[in-house]
Motif scaffolding. Structure first.
Motif, PDB file in Angstrom:
ATOM      1  N   LEU A 290       0.771  -0.892   0.140  1.00  0.00           N
ATOM      2  CA  LEU A 290       0.508   0.013  -0.032  1.00  0.00           C
ATOM      3  C   LEU A 290       1.206   0.515   0.663  1.00  0.00           C
ATOM      4  N   ALA A 291       2.222   0.712   0.734  1.00  0.00           N
ATOM      5  CA  ALA A 291       3.195   2.414   0.888  1.00  0.00           C
ATOM      6  C   ALA A 291       4.198   1.965   0.570  1.00  0.00           C
ATOM      7  N   SER A 292       4.820   2.562   0.655  1.00  0.00           N
ATOM      8  CA  SER A 292       6.754   2.380   1.426  1.00  0.00           C
ATOM      9  C   SER A 292       6.577   1.965   2.630  1.00  0.00           C
ATOM     10  N   HIS A 293       6.750  -0.198   2.785  1.00  0.00           N
ATOM     11  CA  HIS A 293       7.423  -0.699   4.334  1.00  0.00           C
ATOM     12  C   HIS A 293       5.497  -1.070   4.523  1.00  0.00           C
ATOM     13  N   LYS A 310       5.956 -17.604   5.576  1.00  0.00           N
ATOM     14  CA  LYS A 310       6.984 -17.800   4.327  1.00  0.00           C
ATOM     15  C   LYS A 310       7.067 -16.753   3.184  1.00  0.00           C
ATOM     16  N   THR A 311       6.046 -15.690   2.425  1.00  0.00           N
ATOM     17  CA  THR A 311       6.543 -14.557   1.880  1.00  0.00           C
ATOM     18  C   THR A 311       7.143 -13.919   2.929  1.00  0.00           C
ATOM     19  N   ILE A 312       6.500 -13.017   4.029  1.00  0.00           N
ATOM     20  CA  ILE A 312       7.259 -12.259   4.929  1.00  0.00           C
ATOM     21  C   ILE A 312       8.960 -12.524   4.688  1.00  0.00           C
ATOM     22  N   GLN A 313       9.153 -13.795   4.920  1.00  0.00           N
ATOM     23  CA  GLN A 313      10.508 -14.077   5.206  1.00  0.00           C
ATOM     24  C   GLN A 313      11.438 -14.621   3.991  1.00  0.00           C
ATOM     25  N   GLN A 314      10.543 -14.466   2.520  1.00  0.00           N
ATOM     26  CA  GLN A 314      11.787 -14.521   1.446  1.00  0.00           C
ATOM     27  C   GLN A 314      11.504 -13.206   1.049  1.00  0.00           C
ATOM     28  N   VAL A 315      10.443 -12.097   0.866  1.00  0.00           N
ATOM     29  CA  VAL A 315      10.569 -10.662   0.741  1.00  0.00           C
ATOM     30  C   VAL A 315      11.008  -9.418   1.644  1.00  0.00           C
ATOM     31  N   LEU A 316      10.769  -9.733   2.929  1.00  0.00           N
ATOM     32  CA  LEU A 316      11.507  -9.175   3.895  1.00  0.00           C
ATOM     33  C   LEU A 316      12.405  -9.790   5.204  1.00  0.00           C
ATOM     34  N   LYS A 317      13.001 -10.397   4.235  1.00  0.00           N
ATOM     35  CA  LYS A 317      14.481 -10.640   4.866  1.00  0.00           C
ATOM     36  C   LYS A 317      14.458 -10.342   5.721  1.00  0.00           C
ATOM     37  N   GLN A 388       5.619   3.040  11.190  1.00  0.00           N
ATOM     38  CA  GLN A 388       6.216   2.747   9.698  1.00  0.00           C
ATOM     39  C   GLN A 388       7.776   3.084   9.267  1.00  0.00           C
ATOM     40  N   LYS A 389       8.051   3.957  10.291  1.00  0.00           N
ATOM     41  CA  LYS A 389       9.415   4.665  10.172  1.00  0.00           C
ATOM     42  C   LYS A 389      10.007   3.593  10.778  1.00  0.00           C
ATOM     43  N   GLU A 390       9.426   3.096  11.480  1.00  0.00           N
ATOM     44  CA  GLU A 390      10.615   1.563  12.491  1.00  0.00           C
ATOM     45  C   GLU A 390      11.302   0.909  11.367  1.00  0.00           C
ATOM     46  N   GLY A 391      10.028   0.286  10.640  1.00  0.00           N
ATOM     47  CA  GLY A 391      10.517  -0.994   9.748  1.00  0.00           C
ATOM     48  C   GLY A 391       9.588  -0.969   8.626  1.00  0.00           C
ATOM     49  N   SER A 392       8.912  -2.792   8.547  1.00  0.00           N
ATOM     50  CA  SER A 392       7.775  -2.416   7.455  1.00  0.00           C
ATOM     51  C   SER A 392       7.007  -3.078   8.768  1.00  0.00           C
ATOM     52  N   VAL A 393       6.014  -3.375   8.271  1.00  0.00           N
ATOM     53  CA  VAL A 393       4.148  -3.300   8.533  1.00  0.00           C
ATOM     54  C   VAL A 393       3.310  -4.061   7.180  1.00  0.00           C
TER      55      VAL A 393
END
Length: 414
Positions: A290-293, A310-317, A388-393
């Motif tokens: 939806l937006a950055s992070h 599994k997707t988080i482990q792959q994309v947001l590793k 949002q400023k701390e990392g991915s949500v």
């Protein structure tokens, strides 16, 4: 309650029951009154626990790339009832919805159907009026006794089986698979995904009983890296735009299903059109950025939560991830949380004003969570903006809730 649907019902004075009544008797009567609109267009019918929406969207794009006009009927809505019925990739217009309701009113359907049955009828009417080359219909719940199961599809597709809606479908994989297998028709053609052996056996038995051809992912066709193949066809360079390794399985099903459609409709399958289709497929609420992070995903049961993990482990590793969560009471909440806690130790549970009787309250979710850091936010926007400023949500939970949250976040986030 389906947003905006009641307004059409009020305008055309068509009443429906706001409850779930599994069974086909009522909708079969309605279909007869209307001249069986569900049989007017070549159809693919999709049932299963997870992967239905992704598979349908990929088939839709493959069909469009091959020059076919399309229609889809899917659940639940993202914003309102219009996006549940799509014609050539666009939500149905109010004008077309009005035309469908006019036909339903003339048929005298008021008081005969449940809300979802009436919506299904409206979808079939609208699709017949639009006259697309191919329609893709998603089963609402189960399959065998779902109101969509009045179609006679070219292909029946079952992407996955997991525990869900156990109060209606049963408390074992075998019972749930029996319901899903009900979409396989006599002398039909079925495509199924990889699933537990006990569930697959039930579906294979149903296909045998119906004398239907069945094709199984991993056995009769498969995807390895970027290459799809079956016993006669091999296509490479396939890179699905939908995130997550599980989407390769959905892509495999979509391609196998469309191959059968191509045979029936006498269309030549073109490799680069398939490549383009899977690379440009999108689906709201499936690891949607939806937006950055900031990501949105409908992990509403343990199986879909596992796919999200599994997707988080792959994309947001390697990234810090905060989970923003809301779940309906009838879900296996603890199993969902256990999956998500493997990729995050920071959870925010959001208080919701509307439909509080259906939702598990954030205080209850806090007690069930094993996360080291957990808190309650008064709104999804507050939760996202704080983290949002701390990392991915990652905003996740029941699809019903995500539809509301997606609308709120889209208006503010960039």
């Amino acid at each position: 309650m389906i947003p905006m649907f009641e307004e059409y019902q009020n305008t055309y004075k068509i009443e429906s029951a706001n409850e779930i009544k599994p069974g086909l008797e009522a909708i079969q009567v309605a279909m007869e009154k209307l001249g069986n609109p569900q049989l007017a267009v070549p159809t693919i019918h999709v049932a299963g626990t997870n992967g239905k929406g992704s598979t349908i969207r990929m088939i839709e794009r493959i069909a469009q790339e091959h020059g076919l006009t399309t229609a889809t009927f899917m659940s639940p809505c993202i914003e309102n009832v219009h996006d549940q019925i799509r014609l050539n990739g666009q939500s149905i217009t109010p004008e077309r919805m009005n035309r469908a309701f006019e036909e339903a009113k003339e048929a005298g359907l008021s008081g005969l159907l449940t809300e979802f049955e009436l919506l299904t009828v409206i979808a079939f009417i609208a699709i017949r009026q639009a006259k697309p080359d191919l329609a893709m219909i998603e089963s609402g719940m189960g399959g065998r006794f779902d109101s969509t199961n009045v179609v006679e599809p070219i292909v029946s597709v079952i992407p996955s089986i997991a525990l869900e809606h156990t109060n209606f479908l049963g408390d074992t994989l075998e019972k749930i698979a029996w319901h899903k297998a009900g979409i396989i028709k006599k002398n039909g053609y079925a495509v199924i995904g990889e699933m537990p052996e006990t569930a697959q056996k039930v579906i294979e038995e149903e296909a045998h009983m119906q004398q239907a051809t069945i094709k199984i992912n991993g056995k009769d066709f498969k995807v390895l890296d970027d290459t799809w193949s079956n016993e006669v066809i091999c296509m490479s360079g396939l890179h699905p735009s939908l995130k997550g390794e599980h989407q390769k399985g959905n892509m495999a099903l979509a391609i196998q299903a469309f191959i059968e459609v191509a045979k029936v409709l006498h269309i030549e399958l073109v490799e680069d059109r398939v490549q383009q289709a899977v690379a440009t497929t999108n689906l709201e609420g499936r690891f949607e950025q939806l937006a950055s992070h900031v990501w949105l995903d409908g992990a509403h049961n343990p199986a879909s939560a596992r796919s999200l993990r599994k997707t988080i482990q792959q994309v947001l590793k390697g990234e810090k991830v905060t989970m923003v969560v809301g779940i309906l009471k009838d879900k296996d909440v603890e199993a969902v949380l256990r999956e998500l806690e493997q990729v995050s130790d920071d959870f925010i549970f959001v208080a919701v004003e509307r439909e509080q009787d259906r939702l598990m309250q954030p205080e209850e979710l806090m007690k069930l969570s094993h996360a080291k850091h957990k808190q309650i936010a008064s709104s999804v926007l507050q939760a996202v903006q704080e983290k949002q400023k701390e990392g991915s949500v990652v905003v996740t939970g029941s699809l019903y809730l995500l539809a509301q949250w997606r609308s709120i976040l889209q208006q503010v986030l960039e």
